[in-house]
Design an enzyme around this catalytic site. Structure first.
Site, PDB file in Angstrom:
ATOM      1  N   HIS A   1      -9.780  -6.850  -1.598  1.00 39.52           N
ATOM      2  CA  HIS A   1     -10.802  -6.712  -0.550  1.00 39.52           C
ATOM      3  C   HIS A   1     -12.015  -6.067  -1.213  1.00 39.52           C
ATOM      4  CE1 HIS A   1      -8.306  -7.957   2.755  1.00 39.52           C
ATOM      5  NE2 HIS A   1      -7.353  -7.123   2.386  1.00 39.52           N
TER       6      HIS A   1
ATOM      7  N   ASN B   1       2.238  -4.924  -3.373  1.00 39.97           N
ATOM      8  CA  ASN B   1       0.916  -5.416  -2.973  1.00 39.97           C
ATOM      9  C   ASN B   1       0.026  -4.226  -2.624  1.00 39.97           C
ATOM     10  OD1 ASN B   1      -0.771  -7.732  -2.119  1.00 39.97           O
ATOM     11  ND2 ASN B   1      -0.493  -6.950  -0.023  1.00 39.97           N
TER      12      ASN B   1
ATOM     13  N   GLU C   1      -5.401 -11.174  -0.854  1.00 39.95           N
ATOM     14  CA  GLU C   1      -6.225 -10.974   0.349  1.00 39.95           C
ATOM     15  C   GLU C   1      -7.718 -10.942   0.021  1.00 39.95           C
ATOM     16  OE1 GLU C   1      -4.807  -7.573   2.610  1.00 39.95           O
ATOM     17  OE2 GLU C   1      -2.719  -7.988   2.095  1.00 39.95           O
TER      18      GLU C   1
ATOM     19  N   ASP D   1     -11.486 -11.049  -0.100  1.00 34.42           N
ATOM     20  CA  ASP D   1     -12.740 -11.312   0.607  1.00 34.42           C
ATOM     21  C   ASP D   1     -13.821 -10.453  -0.037  1.00 34.42           C
ATOM     22  OD1 ASP D   1     -11.952  -8.865   1.809  1.00 34.42           O
ATOM     23  OD2 ASP D   1     -11.604  -9.769   3.781  1.00 34.42           O
TER      24      ASP D   1
ATOM     25  N   GLU E   1       0.821  -1.218   0.000  1.00 34.99           N
ATOM     26  CA  GLU E   1       0.000   0.000   0.000  1.00 34.99           C
ATOM     27  C   GLU E   1       0.851   1.262   0.000  1.00 34.99           C
ATOM     28  OE1 GLU E   1      -2.600  -0.508   3.382  1.00 34.99           O
ATOM     29  OE2 GLU E   1      -3.528  -2.302   2.560  1.00 34.99           O
TER      30      GLU E   1
HETATM   31  C1  XIL Z   1      -5.753  -6.622   8.618  1.00 34.42           C
HETATM   32  C2  XIL Z   1      -5.907  -7.821   9.540  1.00 34.42           C
HETATM   33  O1  XIL Z   1      -6.771  -8.752   8.944  1.00 34.42           O
HETATM   34  C3  XIL Z   1      -6.445  -7.385  10.900  1.00 34.42           C
HETATM   35  O2  XIL Z   1      -6.387  -8.472  11.805  1.00 34.42           O
HETATM   36  C4  XIL Z   1      -5.647  -6.207  11.448  1.00 34.42           C
HETATM   37  O3  XIL Z   1      -6.262  -5.752  12.653  1.00 34.42           O
HETATM   38  C5  XIL Z   1      -5.569  -5.087  10.436  1.00 34.42           C
HETATM   39  O4  XIL Z   1      -5.022  -5.580   9.220  1.00 34.42           O
HETATM   40  N1  XIL Z   1      -4.556  -4.860   3.949  1.00 34.42           N
HETATM   41  C6  XIL Z   1      -3.507  -5.605   4.390  1.00 34.42           C
HETATM   42  C7  XIL Z   1      -3.689  -6.511   5.555  1.00 34.42           C
HETATM   43  O5  XIL Z   1      -2.432  -5.589   3.776  1.00 34.42           O
HETATM   44  O6  XIL Z   1      -2.514  -6.655   6.291  1.00 34.42           O
HETATM   45  C8  XIL Z   1      -4.824  -6.064   6.453  1.00 34.42           C
HETATM   46  O7  XIL Z   1      -5.030  -7.044   7.460  1.00 34.42           O
HETATM   47  C9  XIL Z   1      -6.061  -5.835   5.635  1.00 34.42           C
HETATM   48  C10 XIL Z   1      -5.837  -4.770   4.593  1.00 34.42           C
END
Ligand code: XIL
Length: 363
Positions: free
Chosen positions: A247, A211, A276, A278, A169
């Site tokens: 996400h 990423n 990641e 979801d 990020e």
């Molecule tokens: C999130 C985790 O799932 C949580 O447990 C934590 O409190 C905050 O981070 N982008 C990312 C991840 O790169 O590391 C994040 O994970 C979600 C967004």
């Protein structure tokens, strides 16, 4: 003994009789798991739940305590990403103290279960320890703090990490470098190339990734990442991949342009990955998704998977947790939820079956 052709034919026939034609799991009438269904080139991963938001929840650390959870984790997935356990605040809580235990346990678990590990993450603006975030350091000190961290952490796991999210990020939605990142703020964007070079020196076999989220559709952010990737490659920086976190929220529409985004990075000769995934949704009163919502969710999941399957160098597909029981979503997006592929009791949702069928069809 002379091995004649007739003997070989007979031996082959006998062997055919005793070698089961189906996988043992199928032979017992059980269905395949995601990792069994997947094409051989593709790793199917999940985050291993622990740390972060879990610390504020009324349950113990999921990865270390929940045995049914660990069983599903081992059976269904061929790649694991520590959800929080390799982030700075966790693994480097004090300036002169590293805390490798929790991440080591995940790496050991992965090895025992024939899984690869995605390292997450080395250069990020979030979840940094207070000593770093609030410390008063000169640029030269910050540079050496980052360098030491990368050599120590990447070196500790040398040979055991398939892919590292080196830079997480680092750009905002306009494609500008995030000034909240303490290293970028003090040292400028050139520090990104250094982070990749150091990580590569510390573990020459790990594949090193950019990423980010918000790169699932084309736009300023993707353009900026493509320009950055081209520049890093032109400068000989060891960049190996570009990853979309994915996400997704159903209120923003289907990820129907993801394949073309991934293809742009594939065209540069980079690997790509989904890291990641979801798919959250606004829950109706009562908190239970409708059948229609679950079907839409399944379509989003498979659209992302198909995008990855269609792009040659996309060989890692990771979902950000597999059960709603431990999902970060309700904590960070309070009106949304049900974002993973299993209910709290690990019962599978339509999205799970859709992923498995899509994997099997691609095999
Ligand atoms: C999130 C985790 O799932 C949580 O447990 C934590 O409190 C905050 O981070 N982008 C990312 C991840 O790169 O590391 C994040 O994970 C979600 C967004």
């Amino acid at each position: 003994m002379t091995v004649t052709k007739a003997y070989l034919v007979a031996a082959l026939a006998a062997a055919t009789l005793i070698v089961p034609a189906t996988h043992p799991a199928e032979a017992h009438g059980r269905q395949q798991t995601l990792r069994q269904a997947a094409p051989h080139h593709l790793r199917v991963g999940t985050a291993a739940a622990g740390g972060g938001h879990h610390l504020d929840q009324p349950y113990p650390d999921p990865f270390t305590y929940d045995q049914p959870y660990r069983r599903v984790l081992a059976q269904e997935f061929s790649s694991v990403s520590p959800e929080n356990q390799m982030k700075w605040e966790f693994i480097h809580p004090e300036r002169n103290k590293y805390n490798f235990g929790p991440a080591d346990a995940i790496v050991r678990f992965a090895r025992r279960n024939g899984q690869v590990v995605r390292g997450h993450t080395l250069l990020w603006h979030s979840q940094n320890p207070a000593w770093l975030q609030e410390g008063q350091f000169t640029p030269a000190q910050l540079r050496s703090i980052l360098r030491n961290h990368i050599f120590t952490v990447v070196g500790h796991y040398r040979g055991q990490i398939q892919q590292w999210d080196v830079a997480n990020e680092i750009l905002d939605e306009n494609g500008q470098y995030r000034q909240e990142n303490p290293f970028i703020k003090a040292l400028g964007p050139g520090i990104v190339a250094d982070a990749f070079r150091w990580a590569h020196q510390a573990d020459p076999h790990a594949q090193l990734f950019l990423n980010d989220y918000g790169v699932e559709w084309p736009g300023a952010k993707v353009d900026a990442y493509e320009a950055l990737a081209r520049q890093l490659l032109a400068d000989g920086v060891p960049l190996h991949g570009f990853a979309a976190q994915a996400h997704l929220s159903m209120q923003y529409g289907a990820p129907d342009q993801l394949q073309s985004v991934l293809q742009r990075f594939d065209n540069l000769g980079l690997q790509t990955a989904i890291t990641e995934l979801d798919v959250r949704m606004t829950l109706p009163a009562g908190g239970v998704p409708t059948q229609e919502q679950l079907q839409t969710q399944a379509t989003y999941y498979t659209t992302v998977l198909k995008a990855c399957l269609a792009v040659r160098g996309c060989n890692s597909f990771t979902i950000w947790g597999f059960t709603d029981k431990y999902s970060w979503v309700p904590v960070f997006f309070p009106t949304e939820g049900a974002a993973t592929v299993m209910w709290d009791d690990f019962e599978r949702k339509p999205a799970y079956y859709a992923l498995r069928a899509t994997l099997a069809a691609a095999r």
